[in-house]
Design a protein around this motif. Sequence first.
Motif, PDB file in Angstrom:
ATOM      1  N   ILE A 137     -46.446  24.117 -41.347  1.00 11.25           N
ATOM      2  CA  ILE A 137     -45.057  24.585 -41.441  1.00 11.25           C
ATOM      3  C   ILE A 137     -44.143  23.637 -40.677  1.00 11.25           C
ATOM      4  O   ILE A 137     -43.072  23.254 -41.153  1.00 11.25           O
ATOM      5  N   GLY A 138     -44.571  23.255 -39.484  1.00  8.42           N
ATOM      6  CA  GLY A 138     -43.776  22.312 -38.706  1.00  8.42           C
ATOM      7  C   GLY A 138     -43.581  20.990 -39.429  1.00  8.42           C
ATOM      8  O   GLY A 138     -42.480  20.429 -39.444  1.00  8.42           O
ATOM      9  N   PHE A 139     -44.633  20.499 -40.053  1.00 10.31           N
ATOM     10  CA  PHE A 139     -44.554  19.235 -40.780  1.00 10.31           C
ATOM     11  C   PHE A 139     -43.550  19.341 -41.930  1.00 10.31           C
ATOM     12  O   PHE A 139     -42.722  18.443 -42.131  1.00 10.31           O
ATOM     13  N   GLY A 140     -43.620  20.441 -42.676  1.00 11.74           N
ATOM     14  CA  GLY A 140     -42.674  20.639 -43.768  1.00 11.74           C
ATOM     15  C   GLY A 140     -41.239  20.701 -43.280  1.00 11.74           C
ATOM     16  O   GLY A 140     -40.333  20.115 -43.886  1.00 11.74           O
ATOM     17  N   VAL A 141     -41.022  21.401 -42.159  1.00  9.55           N
ATOM     18  CA  VAL A 141     -39.678  21.458 -41.574  1.00  9.55           C
ATOM     19  C   VAL A 141     -39.205  20.049 -41.200  1.00  9.55           C
ATOM     20  O   VAL A 141     -38.053  19.677 -41.444  1.00  9.55           O
TER      21      VAL A 141
END
Length: 470
Positions: free
Chosen positions: A288-292
């Motif tokens: 999720i962090g990577f996508g953000v």
Amino acid sequence: MNQLRRSTKFAYGIGQVAEGIKTRGFDYFAFFYFTQVLGLSGSLAGLAVAAALVFDAFTDPIAGHLSDNWKSRLGRRHPFMYAAAAPLALAWFLLFFPPSELGQTGLFLWFLGFAVLVRASMTLYHVPHMALGAELSDDYAERTSVVQYRTLSGMVGGFGVILLGLQFFFPETPAFRNGLLDPSGYPAFAFFTGLVMFVTVWYSAWGTRREIPHLPAPPENPQPFSLRATFEEFRLAWENHSFRALFVGTSAFAVSISIGTTLGTHLNVFFWGFSTGQISILFIALAIGFGVGVLLSGYLHRHFDKKPSLLVACLVSSVAGSAAVALRLMDLLPANGEALLLYIVSSLLFAMGVMAGVGYTSAGSMMADVAYDQFLRTGRNQQGILFAATALSGKLGSAGGHFLVGVGIDLIRFPLKADPAAVIPDLIVRLGVLSLVSAPFALAGVYAISRYRISRESYEASRRGVPEVG
């Protein structure tokens, strides 16, 4: 050739799924499988991966030279993308399916041989695919969008393979509280992920076929292929200051990343004592962090430009990636098994993921700008050789990281085929200290990247003074 259809960007981006599966599969599954499940020594496992990476690294410029100069009705890049799909999927499956009763030498040769075949097949696809991304548009902002699609797809492939693997192929059982220690799940995992590789590689080539007439053409009188010509192309690229900065910086940072990811499964299983379900939560937070971060990168590039975004991302991701282990070694974290520990580690991984997403997108977009800058300087379309060199830098760094981890595991005398409950605390501490070796390499990478020279202003000024590429 500026604004692209979303369907084209989607098709191009989805091709990165295969690279994500391959990279995360090697980092989180293959190394752990051969050492902790099959019993191959850490040094031999690290040597096998490192040797395959070095072989792969030096075939990248060859693939770049070939695709830069290829003439066919399918253009320069697409023939290689189509050709790589089946060999890649088959070699990936066989990597995880060694004959039983192999000794140390047999396991080493199997790991080395199929690691080389997997990486050679991926090179045949990935170098032309990366070069294609630089050719789809010559717009400064649109290139960031293209890289966002590619990076998000790589994230889906990389983190998806981890999450699906943990949930469906390596579940917890009475015999194996941590399913990653169960040898029966690996062949099915390899078959499924190999099939996904084949489909996404083929679709990426097919889905971008409409752009072939609009892409830069190969030279009218290309030089015959030779190693000498290939490395002469690399020498020409090396004269570009910004290319050197990215090449050295990504090489150093790749060592740091490789140490962290290669040891990641060992740390989760032995250092933190997490179950497969808890490890899934960690990777969800990271994904999720990577996508953000990927989505955030466009905003950061518009307001702060690409180089500052990359520098901050590298620094923060490095600190976040090492913080949990450092805090545990200082006895500042809750004990293993407490719910708060999982929350803290997940939060740090989320922060690292955000910065990693910004970093990957920024670096890819910056190399596309280097390719255009190189065209302005030399009049030559060197996208293939430049992105091959980018892959070379990452693979040399990754080779160094894998080898350091493999030798390090043997030096600290960490046991093979170990029961997590039986590993003595002193060895757990040594494992944590080993993971912190990544920090100096990250700092070296940040320094090198700080020497990059291209900015939005310099790029637009140069572009206004010359005709468009293609």
